[in-house]
Design a protein around this motif. Structure first.
Motif, mmCIF file in Angstrom:
data_model
loop_
_atom_site.group_PDB
_atom_site.id
_atom_site.type_symbol
_atom_site.label_atom_id
_atom_site.label_comp_id
_atom_site.label_asym_id
_atom_site.label_seq_id
_atom_site.Cartn_x
_atom_site.Cartn_y
_atom_site.Cartn_z
ATOM 1 N N GLY A 209 -39.574 46.746 0.389
ATOM 2 C CA GLY A 209 -39.643 46.474 -1.127
ATOM 3 C C GLY A 209 -40.601 45.198 -1.682
ATOM 4 O O GLY A 209 -41.282 45.223 -2.466
ATOM 5 N N PHE A 212 -43.939 46.763 -1.658
ATOM 6 C CA PHE A 212 -44.023 47.351 -2.968
ATOM 7 C C PHE A 212 -44.465 46.301 -3.966
ATOM 8 O O PHE A 212 -45.447 46.469 -4.772
ATOM 9 C CB PHE A 212 -42.981 48.076 -3.442
ATOM 10 C CG PHE A 212 -42.577 49.702 -3.185
ATOM 11 C CD1 PHE A 212 -42.314 49.944 -1.814
ATOM 12 C CD2 PHE A 212 -43.095 50.595 -4.063
ATOM 13 C CE1 PHE A 212 -42.277 51.259 -1.463
ATOM 14 C CE2 PHE A 212 -43.229 52.100 -3.699
ATOM 15 C CZ PHE A 212 -42.747 52.246 -2.253
ATOM 16 N N ASP A 213 -43.752 45.226 -4.033
ATOM 17 C CA ASP A 213 -44.198 44.221 -4.960
ATOM 18 C C ASP A 213 -45.556 43.397 -4.807
ATOM 19 O O ASP A 213 -46.178 43.271 -5.753
ATOM 20 C CB ASP A 213 -43.060 43.107 -4.887
ATOM 21 C CG ASP A 213 -41.418 43.589 -5.147
ATOM 22 O OD1 ASP A 213 -41.589 44.360 -6.000
ATOM 23 O OD2 ASP A 213 -40.481 43.187 -4.635
ATOM 24 N N GLY A 324 -29.967 49.821 -1.020
ATOM 25 C CA GLY A 324 -30.911 48.749 -1.286
ATOM 26 C C GLY A 324 -31.739 49.066 -2.514
ATOM 27 O O GLY A 324 -31.979 50.499 -2.770
ATOM 28 N N GLY A 358 -29.748 48.788 -7.244
ATOM 29 C CA GLY A 358 -30.003 47.244 -7.296
ATOM 30 C C GLY A 358 -28.788 46.686 -7.135
ATOM 31 O O GLY A 358 -27.898 47.062 -6.942
HETATM 32 O O1 KG4 Z 1 -31.709 45.392 -3.366
HETATM 33 P P1 KG4 Z 1 -32.539 44.950 -4.340
HETATM 34 O O2 KG4 Z 1 -32.209 44.756 -5.791
HETATM 35 O O3 KG4 Z 1 -32.632 43.341 -4.184
HETATM 36 C C1 KG4 Z 1 -32.686 42.780 -2.877
HETATM 37 O O4 KG4 Z 1 -31.705 42.515 -2.241
HETATM 38 O O5 KG4 Z 1 -33.619 42.630 -2.463
HETATM 39 O O6 KG4 Z 1 -34.070 45.301 -4.157
HETATM 40 C C2 KG4 Z 1 -35.179 44.893 -4.785
HETATM 41 C C3 KG4 Z 1 -36.438 45.440 -4.359
HETATM 42 C C4 KG4 Z 1 -37.749 45.059 -5.113
HETATM 43 O O7 KG4 Z 1 -38.693 44.703 -4.034
HETATM 44 C C5 KG4 Z 1 -38.182 46.414 -5.856
HETATM 45 O O8 KG4 Z 1 -39.476 46.254 -6.148
HETATM 46 C C6 KG4 Z 1 -37.728 47.413 -5.184
HETATM 47 O O9 KG4 Z 1 -36.329 47.210 -4.580
HETATM 48 N N1 KG4 Z 1 -37.240 48.452 -5.865
HETATM 49 C C7 KG4 Z 1 -38.231 49.797 -5.714
HETATM 50 C C8 KG4 Z 1 -37.889 50.633 -6.758
HETATM 51 N N2 KG4 Z 1 -36.852 50.025 -7.472
HETATM 52 C C9 KG4 Z 1 -36.574 48.897 -7.169
HETATM 53 N N3 KG4 Z 1 -39.171 50.093 -4.803
HETATM 54 C C10 KG4 Z 1 -39.648 51.355 -4.697
HETATM 55 N N4 KG4 Z 1 -39.393 52.188 -5.757
HETATM 56 C C11 KG4 Z 1 -38.433 52.003 -6.717
HETATM 57 N N5 KG4 Z 1 -38.288 52.853 -7.713
#
Ligand code: KG4
Ligand code: ZN
Length: 391
Positions: A209, A212-213, A324, A358
């Motif tokens: 993630g 991606f960010d 996640g 999320g």
């Molecule tokens: O689980 P989460 O909401 O928070 C943590 O515990 O980290 O995950 C957040 C992560 C972020 O990096 C966000 O960019 C990623 O999940 N994310 C995605 C998508 N939706 C959220 N990554 C790729 N594709 C998505 N559709």
């Protein structure tokens, strides 16, 4: 049956739920109340989560969200004669005052216990949820239990929406392999039985993630970048394979750790490959950005599929769970679904409901319920553990 008030404050989402769960695995969780406030837009100004801002936002939002959750659940009852209740110092005067006023005004709700995320996450954010949960627990004389955020993400995949206000809780066959993909984690965890975890593989550097960010930032997309990358990658994919520049040169990025024989991941090299590709270009059009996003997403998905394949071949799980924030990604879902259907057809595959990918408090409450069902809740003073691990 258990009625649980659950609280999640590990990162940039403040969330509170009131659940009534019954029947253990195979049973049901009724959502009596559920609220979530995402601070993502506020953190977007900083290009990522800013811990002291997250803490302040949690402090401001926990009481209003709890009031609304209890109202939805029919548990918000004003005391006929308000009794002043002063909580001990919650590390911030305004927060202390708002919690004291809340406890002075309302009756104790009819719940069995409180569950709060204890880690992993940002420690100032975790502490806010923990001190709050403990203040409520003390005032109401109700036990408070700490829950692991990643266990919450595993359990989130086991919940399927049954009615508008309830989820069916699956009874997965063991062993169960979990691929946990979020902003802070990328790991494969094998459970031989409920709550008996073994780490099979994890990232050696960035979480997927996070990659991606970071790539989203390189492409001038807003935070959180995952959904944005997925959106523009889809536009390019509709046009065919990824190509770049005016002469439409095919573009692929390396699959990190492809030749490594472990189940570990690495994503920082992939991010650097994107950076160098962009540095080498004199002009980057919108179409180029979309193609870069497409090629990046494909490399990330291929890596996750490759390592999950290896872990499945090694441990023969009867269930694969994906959890996640990144589990919201459609392209990654498709890759993992094809892997299981084509190569491991006897394995059951679970993704979280779209409402639960999320961070949220429902997953924390449901994980706490399962622990209580199996008598695996541990009492005692709670400590925020930023780097807590399931195994
Ligand atoms: O689980 P989460 O909401 O928070 C943590 O515990 O980290 O995950 C957040 C992560 C972020 O990096 C966000 O960019 C990623 O999940 N994310 C995605 C998508 N939706 C959220 N990554 C790729 N594709 C998505 N559709
Ligand atoms: Zn999370």
């Amino acid at each position: 049956m258990s009625k649980i008030l659950s609280i999640e404050t590990s990162c940039d989402e403040t969330a509170v739920s009131l659940l009534e769960c019954d029947g253990g695995p195979g049973g049901t969780c009724v959502i009596l109340g559920n609220t979530l406030y995402s601070q993502a837009e506020k953190h977007a100004l900083f290009g990522g989560v800013y811990p002291s801002l997250a803490k302040r936002e949690h402090q401001e939002n926990l009481v209003p969200l709890t009031v609304e959750t209890m109202r939805q659940a029919g548990e918000l009852k004003e005391k006929s004669s308000p009794k002043t209740y002063d909580v001990l110092n919650l590390r911030d005067a305004a927060f202390t005052d708002s919690v004291s006023a809340f406890l002075s005004k309302y009756e104790t709700p009819d719940i069995d216990f409180i569950a709060v995320t204890q880690g992993p996450g940002l420690e100032p954010a975790l502490w806010t949820g923990i001190t709050y949960a403990e203040a409520l627990g003390k005032a109401w004389q109700i036990p408070v239990f700490g829950i692991d955020h990643m266990e919450g993400h595993i359990v989130s995949a086991l919940l399927t929406q049954a009615t508008e206000r309830s989820y069916h809780l699956a009874n997965p066959k063991m062993p169960m392999l979990s691929l946990l993909i979020s902003g802070g984690h990328t790991e494969l965890i094998l459970a031989s039985d409920w709550f008996k975890y073994n780490l099979v593989g994890r990232t050696k550097d960035d979480a997927v993630g996070e990659a991606f960010d970071k790539v989203a930032r390189l492409l001038d997309l807003s935070y959180p970048g995952g959904p944005e990358i997925a959106r523009i990658a889809r536009l390019a994919r509709d046009e065919g394979p990824s190509v770049i520049g005016k002469d439409k040169t095919p573009l692929t990025f390396p699959r990190p750790m492809a030749h490594d024989t472990t189940c570990d991941f690495s994503f920082s090299g992939l991010k650097t490959a994107v950076l160098y590709k962009m540095k080498g270009m004199t002009e980057i059009s919108e179409a180029d950005k979309q193609n870069i996003a497409q090629a990046f997403e494909e490399a990330a998905a291929a890596t996750l599929v490759m390592k999950t394949r290896r872990a499945m071949a090694e441990s023969s799980p009867k269930t694969l769970v994906v959890g996640g924030g990144v589990s919201a990604n459609e392209f990654i879902r498709e890759g993992l679904t094809n892997l299981v259907e084509n190569e491991f057809p006897k394995t059951d595959l679970f993704f979280p409901d779209r409402t639960l990918t999320g961070d949220n408090a429902i997953m924390v409450g449901a994980a706490a319920y399962l622990r209580s069902y199996f008598n695996k809740l541990t009492a005692g003073d709670l400590v925020a553990r930023g780097n807590q691990r399931l195994s």
